[in-house]
Write a protein that holds these residues in place. Structure first.
Motif, PDB file in Angstrom:
ATOM      1  N   TYR A 326     -40.089   0.974 -35.637  1.00 57.01           N
ATOM      2  CA  TYR A 326     -39.137   0.194 -35.002  1.00 57.01           C
ATOM      3  C   TYR A 326     -37.972   1.134 -34.355  1.00 57.01           C
ATOM      4  CZ  TYR A 326     -36.606  -4.318 -33.739  1.00 57.01           C
ATOM      5  OH  TYR A 326     -36.026  -5.212 -33.081  1.00 57.01           O
ATOM      6  N   PHE A 327     -37.569   2.014 -35.125  1.00 57.74           N
ATOM      7  CA  PHE A 327     -36.307   2.635 -34.654  1.00 57.74           C
ATOM      8  C   PHE A 327     -37.097   3.840 -33.905  1.00 57.74           C
ATOM      9  CE2 PHE A 327     -34.490   0.114 -37.799  1.00 57.74           C
ATOM     10  CZ  PHE A 327     -33.216  -0.378 -37.312  1.00 57.74           C
ATOM     11  N   GLY A 328     -36.994   3.934 -32.705  1.00 53.39           N
ATOM     12  CA  GLY A 328     -38.022   4.910 -32.294  1.00 53.39           C
ATOM     13  C   GLY A 328     -36.986   6.251 -32.268  1.00 53.39           C
ATOM     14  N   ASP A 329     -37.672   7.471 -32.161  1.00 51.01           N
ATOM     15  CA  ASP A 329     -36.929   8.819 -32.434  1.00 51.01           C
ATOM     16  C   ASP A 329     -36.000   9.148 -31.212  1.00 51.01           C
ATOM     17  OD1 ASP A 329     -37.958   9.299 -34.847  1.00 51.01           O
ATOM     18  OD2 ASP A 329     -39.501  10.501 -34.103  1.00 51.01           O
ATOM     19  N   SER A 330     -36.324   8.407 -29.810  1.00 47.89           N
ATOM     20  CA  SER A 330     -35.634   8.481 -28.602  1.00 47.89           C
ATOM     21  C   SER A 330     -34.345   8.001 -28.724  1.00 47.89           C
ATOM     22  CB  SER A 330     -36.343   8.443 -27.507  1.00 47.89           C
ATOM     23  OG  SER A 330     -36.577   7.092 -27.435  1.00 47.89           O
ATOM     24  N   LEU A 331     -33.945   7.025 -29.603  1.00 46.65           N
ATOM     25  CA  LEU A 331     -32.831   6.069 -29.734  1.00 46.65           C
ATOM     26  C   LEU A 331     -31.835   7.060 -30.102  1.00 46.65           C
ATOM     27  CD1 LEU A 331     -33.971   2.846 -31.347  1.00 46.65           C
ATOM     28  CD2 LEU A 331     -33.926   3.610 -29.073  1.00 46.65           C
ATOM     29  N   VAL A 332     -30.612   6.632 -29.358  1.00 50.34           N
ATOM     30  CA  VAL A 332     -29.315   7.577 -29.660  1.00 50.34           C
ATOM     31  C   VAL A 332     -28.433   6.742 -30.384  1.00 50.34           C
ATOM     32  CG1 VAL A 332     -27.506   8.731 -28.427  1.00 50.34           C
ATOM     33  CG2 VAL A 332     -29.786   8.799 -27.608  1.00 50.34           C
ATOM     34  N   ASN A 333     -28.058   7.174 -31.563  1.00 52.14           N
ATOM     35  CA  ASN A 333     -27.246   6.484 -32.500  1.00 52.14           C
ATOM     36  C   ASN A 333     -25.756   7.176 -32.535  1.00 52.14           C
ATOM     37  OD1 ASN A 333     -26.707   4.376 -34.477  1.00 52.14           O
ATOM     38  ND2 ASN A 333     -26.172   6.124 -35.693  1.00 52.14           N
ATOM     39  N   GLN A 334     -24.658   6.374 -32.544  1.00 52.21           N
ATOM     40  CA  GLN A 334     -23.334   7.227 -32.539  1.00 52.21           C
ATOM     41  C   GLN A 334     -22.626   6.518 -33.875  1.00 52.21           C
ATOM     42  OE1 GLN A 334     -21.486   6.377 -28.937  1.00 52.21           O
ATOM     43  NE2 GLN A 334     -22.672   7.553 -27.582  1.00 52.21           N
ATOM     44  N   PRO A 335     -21.774   7.272 -34.442  1.00 51.96           N
ATOM     45  CA  PRO A 335     -21.388   8.541 -34.187  1.00 51.96           C
ATOM     46  C   PRO A 335     -22.372   9.776 -34.758  1.00 51.96           C
ATOM     47  CG  PRO A 335     -20.051   7.979 -35.969  1.00 51.96           C
ATOM     48  CD  PRO A 335     -20.855   6.897 -35.564  1.00 51.96           C
ATOM     49  N   TYR A 336     -23.512   9.338 -35.384  1.00 54.96           N
ATOM     50  CA  TYR A 336     -24.271  10.690 -36.040  1.00 54.96           C
ATOM     51  C   TYR A 336     -25.557  10.093 -35.304  1.00 54.96           C
ATOM     52  CZ  TYR A 336     -25.923   7.023 -39.119  1.00 54.96           C
ATOM     53  OH  TYR A 336     -26.331   5.713 -39.695  1.00 54.96           O
ATOM     54  N   SER A 337     -26.512  11.160 -35.663  1.00 53.98           N
ATOM     55  CA  SER A 337     -27.948  11.060 -35.006  1.00 53.98           C
ATOM     56  C   SER A 337     -28.945  10.242 -36.093  1.00 53.98           C
ATOM     57  CB  SER A 337     -28.588  12.147 -34.697  1.00 53.98           C
ATOM     58  OG  SER A 337     -27.696  12.893 -33.744  1.00 53.98           O
ATOM     59  N   LYS A 338     -29.809   9.862 -35.785  1.00 57.13           N
ATOM     60  CA  LYS A 338     -30.940   9.175 -36.470  1.00 57.13           C
ATOM     61  C   LYS A 338     -31.310  10.095 -37.486  1.00 57.13           C
ATOM     62  CE  LYS A 338     -35.677   7.346 -36.502  1.00 57.13           C
ATOM     63  NZ  LYS A 338     -36.908   7.043 -36.146  1.00 57.13           N
ATOM     64  N   PRO A 339     -31.236  10.014 -38.912  1.00 57.39           N
ATOM     65  CA  PRO A 339     -31.325  10.810 -40.010  1.00 57.39           C
ATOM     66  C   PRO A 339     -32.808  11.394 -40.213  1.00 57.39           C
ATOM     67  CG  PRO A 339     -30.609   8.921 -40.896  1.00 57.39           C
ATOM     68  CD  PRO A 339     -30.791   8.664 -39.548  1.00 57.39           C
ATOM     69  N   TRP A 340     -33.738  10.642 -39.617  1.00 59.11           N
ATOM     70  CA  TRP A 340     -35.329  10.873 -39.867  1.00 59.11           C
ATOM     71  C   TRP A 340     -35.923  10.815 -38.579  1.00 59.11           C
ATOM     72  CZ3 TRP A 340     -33.292   6.139 -40.392  1.00 59.11           C
ATOM     73  CH2 TRP A 340     -34.136   5.056 -39.628  1.00 59.11           C
ATOM     74  N   LEU A 341     -37.000  11.610 -38.581  1.00 57.19           N
ATOM     75  CA  LEU A 341     -37.924  11.402 -37.663  1.00 57.19           C
ATOM     76  C   LEU A 341     -39.363  10.503 -38.115  1.00 57.19           C
ATOM     77  CD1 LEU A 341     -38.186  15.147 -36.423  1.00 57.19           C
ATOM     78  CD2 LEU A 341     -37.073  13.303 -35.002  1.00 57.19           C
ATOM     79  N   ASN A 342     -39.784   9.599 -37.059  1.00 53.62           N
ATOM     80  CA  ASN A 342     -40.933   8.955 -37.577  1.00 53.62           C
ATOM     81  C   ASN A 342     -42.140   9.586 -37.806  1.00 53.62           C
ATOM     82  OD1 ASN A 342     -39.155   6.832 -37.105  1.00 53.62           O
ATOM     83  ND2 ASN A 342     -40.250   6.152 -35.034  1.00 53.62           N
ATOM     84  N   THR A 343     -42.281  10.973 -37.377  1.00 51.49           N
ATOM     85  CA  THR A 343     -43.487  11.658 -37.831  1.00 51.49           C
ATOM     86  C   THR A 343     -43.194  12.504 -39.199  1.00 51.49           C
ATOM     87  OG1 THR A 343     -42.572  13.447 -36.687  1.00 51.49           O
ATOM     88  CG2 THR A 343     -44.319  12.034 -35.414  1.00 51.49           C
ATOM     89  N   LYS A 355     -27.262   9.176 -46.719  1.00 55.22           N
ATOM     90  CA  LYS A 355     -26.683   7.900 -46.918  1.00 55.22           C
ATOM     91  C   LYS A 355     -24.902   7.919 -46.542  1.00 55.22           C
ATOM     92  CE  LYS A 355     -26.347   8.695 -51.911  1.00 55.22           C
ATOM     93  NZ  LYS A 355     -27.192  10.042 -51.897  1.00 55.22           N
ATOM     94  N   ASP A 356     -24.369   9.060 -46.933  1.00 50.43           N
ATOM     95  CA  ASP A 356     -22.766   9.172 -46.370  1.00 50.43           C
ATOM     96  C   ASP A 356     -22.560   8.867 -45.167  1.00 50.43           C
ATOM     97  OD1 ASP A 356     -22.455   9.976 -49.035  1.00 50.43           O
ATOM     98  OD2 ASP A 356     -22.248  11.918 -48.762  1.00 50.43           O
ATOM     99  N   SER A 357     -23.551   8.806 -44.262  1.00 51.99           N
ATOM    100  CA  SER A 357     -23.424   8.533 -42.784  1.00 51.99           C
ATOM    101  C   SER A 357     -23.787   6.946 -42.609  1.00 51.99           C
ATOM    102  CB  SER A 357     -24.282   9.258 -42.065  1.00 51.99           C
ATOM    103  OG  SER A 357     -24.193  10.750 -42.079  1.00 51.99           O
ATOM    104  N   TRP A 358     -24.702   6.396 -43.084  1.00 51.97           N
ATOM    105  CA  TRP A 358     -25.029   5.112 -42.853  1.00 51.97           C
ATOM    106  C   TRP A 358     -24.636   4.129 -43.540  1.00 51.97           C
ATOM    107  CZ3 TRP A 358     -27.847   3.046 -46.837  1.00 51.97           C
ATOM    108  CH2 TRP A 358     -28.700   3.758 -47.328  1.00 51.97           C
ATOM    109  N   LEU A 359     -24.346   4.390 -45.004  1.00 49.77           N
ATOM    110  CA  LEU A 359     -24.162   3.316 -45.655  1.00 49.77           C
ATOM    111  C   LEU A 359     -22.507   2.841 -45.715  1.00 49.77           C
ATOM    112  CD1 LEU A 359     -24.831   1.713 -48.436  1.00 49.77           C
ATOM    113  CD2 LEU A 359     -23.998   3.522 -49.823  1.00 49.77           C
ATOM    114  N   PRO A 360     -21.742   3.543 -45.121  1.00 53.66           N
ATOM    115  CA  PRO A 360     -20.457   2.820 -44.723  1.00 53.66           C
ATOM    116  C   PRO A 360     -20.406   1.928 -43.712  1.00 53.66           C
ATOM    117  CG  PRO A 360     -20.260   5.285 -44.946  1.00 53.66           C
ATOM    118  CD  PRO A 360     -21.595   4.928 -45.205  1.00 53.66           C
TER     119      PRO A 360
END
Length: 394
Positions: A326-343, A355-360
Motif C-alpha cells: 500500500y505504501f509505494g516506494d515512489s511515495l515521498v515522505n517528509q521530513p524523512y524518507s520511507k525507511p523500507w523498500l517493498n522488495t 522508529k525514532d523517525s515515525w513513532l513520534p
C-alpha cells in the motif's frame, strides 16, 4: 444503540428480508407499520457503540495480515480495541510494550489458542505462529481487526459509517467488506468492497507532489479471475481535502449505495465513484477476453451484470501498519524518507529500526495516543426492496 433482538427480529435469531412482512418484523414492511422506526425505515443493522458487543464483532487473531506482509499482528486486547463514550477505537500499539524489544528478535509469537474465544483465525502467511530473528523480526506492531462474518451479512442496500481516520506515519486504516461464502471462488473472483482506506502520514506525496496521506481517502472494488488479474483500477476513486483539514482531524461520513445495477460511493454526501459494469458485466467491463486470454470466466453462469457483487458481504474494520504494497516506494515522505523498500527481505526490521523517525508522529503521549486510532461513531445499514440479509448474534 442496538434494539433488543426480540424487538428487532421478533425473537428470531436469523432474519432474511426478501418480501413484504405485514408484522413489521423485517424490512420491507406494510404501510401500517411506523415508517419512522426500524425495521420499517429500512434500518437492518445499527451499531452506535454504546458498548463493545462481542456477540456481534469477532476479533481476528493472526499475524498474516492481508497478504501484504504488514507489520502488525491482530489480537483481542483492550489496548487495541475498545469503546468509550459511544466511540469505537482501534489503536495500534508496540509489540515491545507487551513483550519487550528483545522478543522481536528472538521470541516466538504463538497465536494458535486453546478455546473458541482465542483461536487463531488465519494461518496463511505464517499467521498463527512465527519466530523472530535479527534479520526478520516478529511483527513489531499490535493492532485489531474485527468482523461480522458469523453475525451479519447483506446483499444490496445502503451502508453509512461515520468515522475519523488515524494520523501517524505508515498507519493504514480500512473499513471494508468481503463475501461471506466466496460464491465465485477465491479472492478476487468473489470480489471485495473497500468503503474507505487511508494513509496516516501527514506529509506524504506522490511523485507529482500531490498529497496522498491522511488528507486523502480512497474507495475501491477488487475483482478479477485471479489475483494477478485484479481490475481494481477501473473501480477506484479518491477524495482529497484542501487546506489543513484531513480525514484524521474530524469525523466524516462514508457511504455506499449498492443495487443490482450499480454501486455508488459517497463522502459527506458527495458522490465520488459510480461503478456500473454495463449490461455484459464485469468480465467484458475489464476486457478479460483479451487481457487474460485462456482464463476461464468465473462469472459466466451467473447471468447477473453485478456478479460477483450479487452475494452477501460482511463488514470488516481494521488498522494495519506498513507492509510491502500500500505504501509505494515512489511515495515521498517528509521530513524523512520511507525507511523500507517493498522488495526488501528485511522490510519489517528496517521499519522498526527507524522508529525514532515515525513513532513520534503517532503522538503516543497525547490524548491517550488516540490520534493514531481509527475512531468510529456509528455504522448503519439500510435495506431496499432488493436487499437480503442475515443477522444472528454469536
Amino acid at each position: 444503540m442496538w434494539w433488543p433482538l426480540c424487538i428487532f427480529l421478533l425473537c428470531s435469531c436469523l432474519a432474511t428480508a426478501t418480501a413484504e412482512d405485514s408484522t413489521c418484523s423485517s424490512y420491507p414492511c406494510s404501510s401500517s407499520c411506523d415508517q419512522n422506526l426500524p425495521p420499517c425505515n429500512g434500518l437492518i443493522f445499527q451499531e452506535e457503540f454504546d458498548s463493545f458487543n462481542h456477540h456481534i464483532w469477532e476479533h481476528e487473531i493472526t499475524a498474516g495480515g492481508g497478504g501484504n506482509w504488514e507489520f502488525q499482528y491482530y489480537t483481542n486486547n483492550r489496548s487495541n480495541s475498545y469503546v468509550r463514550d459511544g466511540i469505537l477505537y482501534i489503536k495500534p500499539t508496540l509489540t515491545s510494550d507487551k513483550y519487550g524489544e528483545e522478543f522481536l528478535y528472538n521470541g516466538n509469537l504463538n497465536l494458535w489458542g486453546s478455546s473458541p474465544a482465542n483461536l487463531c483465525t488465519g494461518n496463511a502467511w505464517w499467521g498463527c505462529e512465527r519466530s523472530g530473528s535479527y534479520s526478520n523480526i516478529l511483527n513489531p506492531i499490535q493492532s485489531a481487526r474485527i468482523r461480522t462474518v458469523n453475525t451479519f451479512s447483506f446483499k444490496y442496500g445502503r451502508l453509512e459509517v461515520e468515522a475519523k481516520m488515524p494520523s501517524g506515519d505508515w498507519i493504514w486504516p480500512a473499513i471494508w467488506l468481503l463475501p461471506k461464502h466466496n460464491g465465485y471462488g477465491t479472492w478476487p473472483a468473489s470480489g471485495e468492497i473497500d468503503l474507505v482506506e487511508c494513509r496516516g502520514n501527514r506529509q506524504l506525496f506522490d511523485s507529482s507532489g500531490s498529497p496522498v496521506g491522511v488528507s486523502q481517502m480512497g474507495s475501491t472494488m477488487h475483482w478479477g479471475p485471479l489475483w494477478s488479474f485484479n481490475a481494481y483500477p477501473l473501480t477506484h476513486s479518491t477524495k482529497t481535502l484542501d487546506g489543513s483539514d484531513t480525514f484524521g482531524t474530524g469525523f466524516h461520513t462514508y457511504a455506499l449505495d449498492w443495487t443490482s445495477t450499480n454501486i455508488r460511493f459517497y463522502v459527506d454526501s458527495e458522490l465520488i465513484l459510480t461503478v456500473d459494469p454495463g449490461t455484459e458485466g464485469f468480465w467484458d467491463f475489464a476486457d478479460f477476453e483479451n487481457a487474460a486470454p485462456g482464463l476461464a470466466n468465473p462469472w459466466v453462469n451467473s447471468g447477473n451484470k453485478m456478479t460477483p457483487f450479487d452475494q452477501e458481504f460482511y463488514l470488516i474494520l481494521n488498522v494495519a501498519v506498513g507492509g510491502t504494497n500500500y505504501f509505494g516506494d515512489s511515495l515521498v515522505n517528509q521530513p524523512y524518507s520511507k525507511p523500507w523498500l517493498n522488495t526488501s527481505p528485511t522490510a519489517a526490521t528496517d521499519f522498526w529500526e527507524a522508529k525514532d523517525s515515525w513513532l513520534p508522529t503517532w503522538n503516543q503521549g497525547v490524548n491517550n495516543g488516540e490520534d493514531a486510532a481509527m475512531q468510529v461513531n456509528y455504522i448503519r445499514v439500510y435495506a431496499h426492496d432488493e436487499t437480503t440479509y442475515h443477522f444472528r448474534e454469536r
